[in-house]
Design a protein around this motif. Structure first.
Motif, PDB file in Angstrom:
ATOM      1  N   TYR A 229       7.456  -1.541   8.879  1.00 40.66           N
ATOM      2  CA  TYR A 229       8.770  -0.917   8.756  1.00 40.66           C
ATOM      3  C   TYR A 229       9.255  -0.906   7.316  1.00 40.66           C
ATOM      4  CZ  TYR A 229       8.740  -1.505  13.798  1.00 40.66           C
ATOM      5  OH  TYR A 229       8.390  -1.462  15.127  1.00 40.66           O
ATOM      6  N   ALA A 230       9.927   0.161   6.939  1.00 42.19           N
ATOM      7  CA  ALA A 230      10.555   0.290   5.636  1.00 42.19           C
ATOM      8  C   ALA A 230      11.940  -0.382   5.686  1.00 42.19           C
ATOM      9  CB  ALA A 230      10.673   1.764   5.279  1.00 42.19           C
ATOM     10  N   PRO A 231      12.576  -0.620   4.506  1.00 39.26           N
ATOM     11  CA  PRO A 231      12.082  -0.222   3.171  1.00 39.26           C
ATOM     12  C   PRO A 231      10.887  -1.046   2.717  1.00 39.26           C
ATOM     13  CG  PRO A 231      14.106  -1.505   2.970  1.00 39.26           C
ATOM     14  CD  PRO A 231      13.900  -1.263   4.437  1.00 39.26           C
ATOM     15  N   MET A 232      10.007  -0.394   1.941  1.00 39.94           N
ATOM     16  CA  MET A 232       8.804  -1.040   1.414  1.00 39.94           C
ATOM     17  C   MET A 232       8.719  -0.705  -0.072  1.00 39.94           C
ATOM     18  SD  MET A 232       6.030  -0.306   4.471  1.00 39.94           S
ATOM     19  CE  MET A 232       6.278   1.469   4.586  1.00 39.94           C
ATOM     20  N   TRP A 233       8.613  -1.714  -0.886  1.00 38.32           N
ATOM     21  CA  TRP A 233       8.546  -1.492  -2.332  1.00 38.32           C
ATOM     22  C   TRP A 233       7.396  -2.335  -2.888  1.00 38.32           C
ATOM     23  CZ3 TRP A 233      10.716   2.391  -4.720  1.00 38.32           C
ATOM     24  CH2 TRP A 233      10.748   2.418  -6.126  1.00 38.32           C
ATOM     25  N   GLY A 234       6.207  -1.726  -2.926  1.00 40.28           N
ATOM     26  CA  GLY A 234       5.037  -2.437  -3.390  1.00 40.28           C
ATOM     27  C   GLY A 234       4.287  -3.156  -2.295  1.00 40.28           C
ATOM     28  N   ARG A 235       4.710  -2.978  -1.045  1.00 36.63           N
ATOM     29  CA  ARG A 235       3.959  -3.557   0.074  1.00 36.63           C
ATOM     30  C   ARG A 235       2.691  -2.743   0.281  1.00 36.63           C
ATOM     31  NH1 ARG A 235       7.322  -4.215   5.319  1.00 36.63           N
ATOM     32  NH2 ARG A 235       8.196  -5.855   4.004  1.00 36.63           N
ATOM     33  N   ALA A 236       1.607  -3.436   0.639  1.00 38.98           N
ATOM     34  CA  ALA A 236       0.321  -2.758   0.791  1.00 38.98           C
ATOM     35  C   ALA A 236      -0.419  -3.301   1.995  1.00 38.98           C
ATOM     36  CB  ALA A 236      -0.523  -2.930  -0.471  1.00 38.98           C
ATOM     37  N   ALA A 237      -1.381  -2.504   2.466  1.00 34.87           N
ATOM     38  CA  ALA A 237      -2.253  -2.907   3.567  1.00 34.87           C
ATOM     39  C   ALA A 237      -3.688  -2.563   3.208  1.00 34.87           C
ATOM     40  CB  ALA A 237      -1.856  -2.198   4.857  1.00 34.87           C
ATOM     41  N   VAL A 238      -4.590  -3.520   3.412  1.00 37.35           N
ATOM     42  CA  VAL A 238      -6.023  -3.283   3.264  1.00 37.35           C
ATOM     43  C   VAL A 238      -6.530  -2.813   4.621  1.00 37.35           C
ATOM     44  CG1 VAL A 238      -8.232  -4.226   2.508  1.00 37.35           C
ATOM     45  CG2 VAL A 238      -6.084  -5.207   1.636  1.00 37.35           C
ATOM     46  N   VAL A 239      -7.133  -1.623   4.664  1.00 37.20           N
ATOM     47  CA  VAL A 239      -7.431  -0.983   5.942  1.00 37.20           C
ATOM     48  C   VAL A 239      -8.794  -0.298   5.895  1.00 37.20           C
ATOM     49  CG1 VAL A 239      -4.978  -0.550   6.438  1.00 37.20           C
ATOM     50  CG2 VAL A 239      -6.319   1.174   5.229  1.00 37.20           C
ATOM     51  N   GLU A 240      -9.224   0.154   7.086  1.00 40.03           N
ATOM     52  CA  GLU A 240     -10.353   1.074   7.206  1.00 40.03           C
ATOM     53  C   GLU A 240      -9.841   2.286   7.985  1.00 40.03           C
ATOM     54  OE1 GLU A 240     -14.959   1.427   8.848  1.00 40.03           O
ATOM     55  OE2 GLU A 240     -13.616  -0.086   9.681  1.00 40.03           O
ATOM     56  N   ASN A 241      -9.203   3.194   7.273  1.00 45.81           N
ATOM     57  CA  ASN A 241      -8.474   4.284   7.919  1.00 45.81           C
ATOM     58  C   ASN A 241      -9.361   5.399   8.441  1.00 45.81           C
ATOM     59  OD1 ASN A 241      -5.911   3.321   7.958  1.00 45.81           O
ATOM     60  ND2 ASN A 241      -5.089   4.693   6.401  1.00 45.81           N
ATOM     61  N   GLU A 242     -10.662   5.401   8.078  1.00 46.57           N
ATOM     62  CA  GLU A 242     -11.549   6.453   8.600  1.00 46.57           C
ATOM     63  C   GLU A 242     -11.831   6.297  10.086  1.00 46.57           C
ATOM     64  OE1 GLU A 242     -12.154   6.228   4.289  1.00 46.57           O
ATOM     65  OE2 GLU A 242     -12.250   4.746   5.885  1.00 46.57           O
ATOM     66  N   VAL A 243     -11.620   5.113  10.628  1.00 47.77           N
ATOM     67  CA  VAL A 243     -11.889   4.906  12.053  1.00 47.77           C
ATOM     68  C   VAL A 243     -10.681   4.331  12.781  1.00 47.77           C
ATOM     69  CG1 VAL A 243     -14.379   4.683  11.802  1.00 47.77           C
ATOM     70  CG2 VAL A 243     -12.939   2.656  11.565  1.00 47.77           C
ATOM     71  N   MET A 244      -9.532   4.265  12.134  1.00 46.48           N
ATOM     72  CA  MET A 244      -8.323   3.745  12.771  1.00 46.48           C
ATOM     73  C   MET A 244      -7.268   4.842  12.829  1.00 46.48           C
ATOM     74  SD  MET A 244      -5.901   0.464  11.779  1.00 46.48           S
ATOM     75  CE  MET A 244      -5.168   1.229  10.315  1.00 46.48           C
ATOM     76  N   TYR A 245      -6.880   5.219  14.040  1.00 46.17           N
ATOM     77  CA  TYR A 245      -5.790   6.183  14.168  1.00 46.17           C
ATOM     78  C   TYR A 245      -4.531   5.613  13.521  1.00 46.17           C
ATOM     79  CZ  TYR A 245      -8.040   9.547  17.280  1.00 46.17           C
ATOM     80  OH  TYR A 245      -8.838  10.527  17.794  1.00 46.17           O
ATOM     81  N   HIS A 246      -3.803   6.495  12.825  1.00 47.73           N
ATOM     82  CA  HIS A 246      -2.600   6.056  12.120  1.00 47.73           C
ATOM     83  C   HIS A 246      -1.754   7.276  11.783  1.00 47.73           C
ATOM     84  CE1 HIS A 246      -5.479   7.149   8.942  1.00 47.73           C
ATOM     85  NE2 HIS A 246      -4.405   7.476   8.229  1.00 47.73           N
ATOM     86  N   GLY A 247      -0.553   7.033  11.324  1.00 46.69           N
ATOM     87  CA  GLY A 247       0.322   8.115  10.898  1.00 46.69           C
ATOM     88  C   GLY A 247       1.600   7.578  10.299  1.00 46.69           C
ATOM     89  N   ALA A 248       2.231   8.395   9.472  1.00 41.09           N
ATOM     90  CA  ALA A 248       3.513   8.032   8.857  1.00 41.09           C
ATOM     91  C   ALA A 248       4.644   8.304   9.832  1.00 41.09           C
ATOM     92  CB  ALA A 248       3.722   8.836   7.575  1.00 41.09           C
ATOM     93  N   ASN A 249       5.579   7.362   9.926  1.00 43.22           N
ATOM     94  CA  ASN A 249       6.781   7.599  10.717  1.00 43.22           C
ATOM     95  C   ASN A 249       7.674   8.623  10.013  1.00 43.22           C
ATOM     96  OD1 ASN A 249       5.721   5.489  12.165  1.00 43.22           O
ATOM     97  ND2 ASN A 249       7.551   4.228  12.127  1.00 43.22           N
TER      98      ASN A 249
END
Length: 371
Positions: A222-242
């Motif tokens: 959840y936002a607000p986010m300022w410099g928050r990051a996630a290490v991911v493997e997005n090529e095989v994980m469904y995802h999307g921006a709210n």
């Protein structure tokens, strides 16, 4: 200790590919190698300022849609949607005021001002730890720039790379289907990303993801986010921006496939333009930035050697041979296209057969119904 043993076993299972050409169960591969790992202050303040300076001074920046797709049918193929037979999609179905800057690609930083952000030892360490890999090579850095906007389309997986067939030489719709059908997993390049958000808005702006596969429970940041990051493997994980920002500002009048965004020369805000005309002024606090850094991962020297010597590369011809063989095996009639990379009818056929669809559980908050 049990948690770490469990994660190791999960990695072992995902590291074993199916035989080439063998269709895989959706749940066996449409999930990341490990749960996304969250960090704060991903970039230093000095790095952040230089990244922001490049975005403001090197634009304007074009829409993601115009960069990634040459037709609306290709958008369908690359996302988790499908259309009724005979329905002709248009750009208006997908238009959103989301733009993209490319900061690094093909293992090269495109702007010397931010080379240390691309050749990022901190991110490389994070990516190697995430995979348990011996080697990593940064190969892509993007920034998505947007003001108020609806949710980021249907949940999707990002464009993967396959040995010989990559996002550099292949349309996004085809890469998407190759990933989601599972037929090409043995050639898929292992990857990790570090996603970093900068957003001060008060409405939405979070990130939804499905780490347990498309039928699993979604999770959200959840936002607000300022410099928050996630290490991911997005090529095989469904995802999307709210969705984010005031609803009345999310689709400015006059938005088109050729619209661009650039810094407002008279303020710290931004402007969206179509054909040279300003169609929307955006205050700085309503801008949502997502820096997307990615690296190729190699578990050992042998794996890296196969990639570098191209001894087991795919060609586009092989890709379509495998797709057509699968269609024949399923008894599906089709007309062999002369230009399979861009034939709308053929794209729709492959999408209807191989697209697994949207995740089963869609949180209302993805579309800001609950925010």
């Amino acid at each position: 200790m049990d948690i770490f043993l469990s994660q190791r076993e999960h990695k072992k299972q995902l590291a074993v590919p199916a035989a080439k050409g063998e269709i895989m169960n959706t749940h066996s591969f449409l999930r990341p190698i490990a749960e996304p790992q969250l960090i704060e202050n991903a970039f230093s303040e000095d790095q952040r300022q230089r990244l922001f300076s490049v975005l403001r001074n090197k634009g304007p920046w074009t829409t993601i849609l115009s960069q990634e797709f040459s037709s609306p049918e290709e958008v369908i193929g690359a996302t988790s949607g499908s259309l009724p037979e005979g329905f002709v999609p248009t750009w208006d179905m997908f238009l959103s005021p989301v733009f993209r800057s490319t900061l690094g690609r093909g293992y090269a930083s495109l702007y010397p001002e931010v080379e240390d952000c691309f050749y990022n030892s901190k991110f490389l360490d994070l990516a190697q730890g995430y995979w348990g890999a011996k080697y990593a090579a940064p190969n892509l850095m993007l920034c998505n720039i947007q003001g108020p906007a609806g949710a980021g389309g249907a949940p999707h997986v990002d464009g993967a790379d396959y040995r010989g067939v990559t996002i550099q030489n292949t349309p996004g719709w085809l890469i998407g289907l190759m990933t989601k059908c599972g037929l090409f997993r043995p050639w898929q390049v292992k990857k990790a990303q570090v996603l970093t958000w900068y957003y001060k808005g008060q409405i939405g702006g979070g990130f939804t993801y499905w780490p347990d596969g498309p039928e699993g429970q979604p999770k959200q940041l959840y936002a607000p986010m300022w410099g928050r990051a996630a290490v991911v493997e997005n090529e095989v994980m469904y995802h999307g921006a709210n969705a984010c920002g005031p609803a009345e500002m999310r689709k400015p009048e006059g938005l088109a496939i050729n619209s661009v965004i650039a810094a407002d020369p008279d303020s710290d805000g931004w402007q969206i333009k179509t054909d040279g005309n300003v169609i929307q002024q955006l205050p700085a606090d309503e801008i949502r930035l997502l820096f997307h850094w990615g690296a190729d991962m190699y578990m050992d020297l042998d794996e890296m050697t196969v990639a570098l010597d191209h001894s087991d590369d795919l060609s586009h011809e092989q890709v379509f041979d495998i797709f057509l063989s699968e269609l024949r095996a399923r008894g599906i009639a089709f007309k062999t296209p002369s230009d399979p990379l861009h034939d709308p009818e053929f794209i729709q056929l492959l999408t209807s057969v191989f697209e697994p669809g949207s995740p089963t559980i869609m949180p209302a908050i993805y579309d800001l119904a609950a925010e």
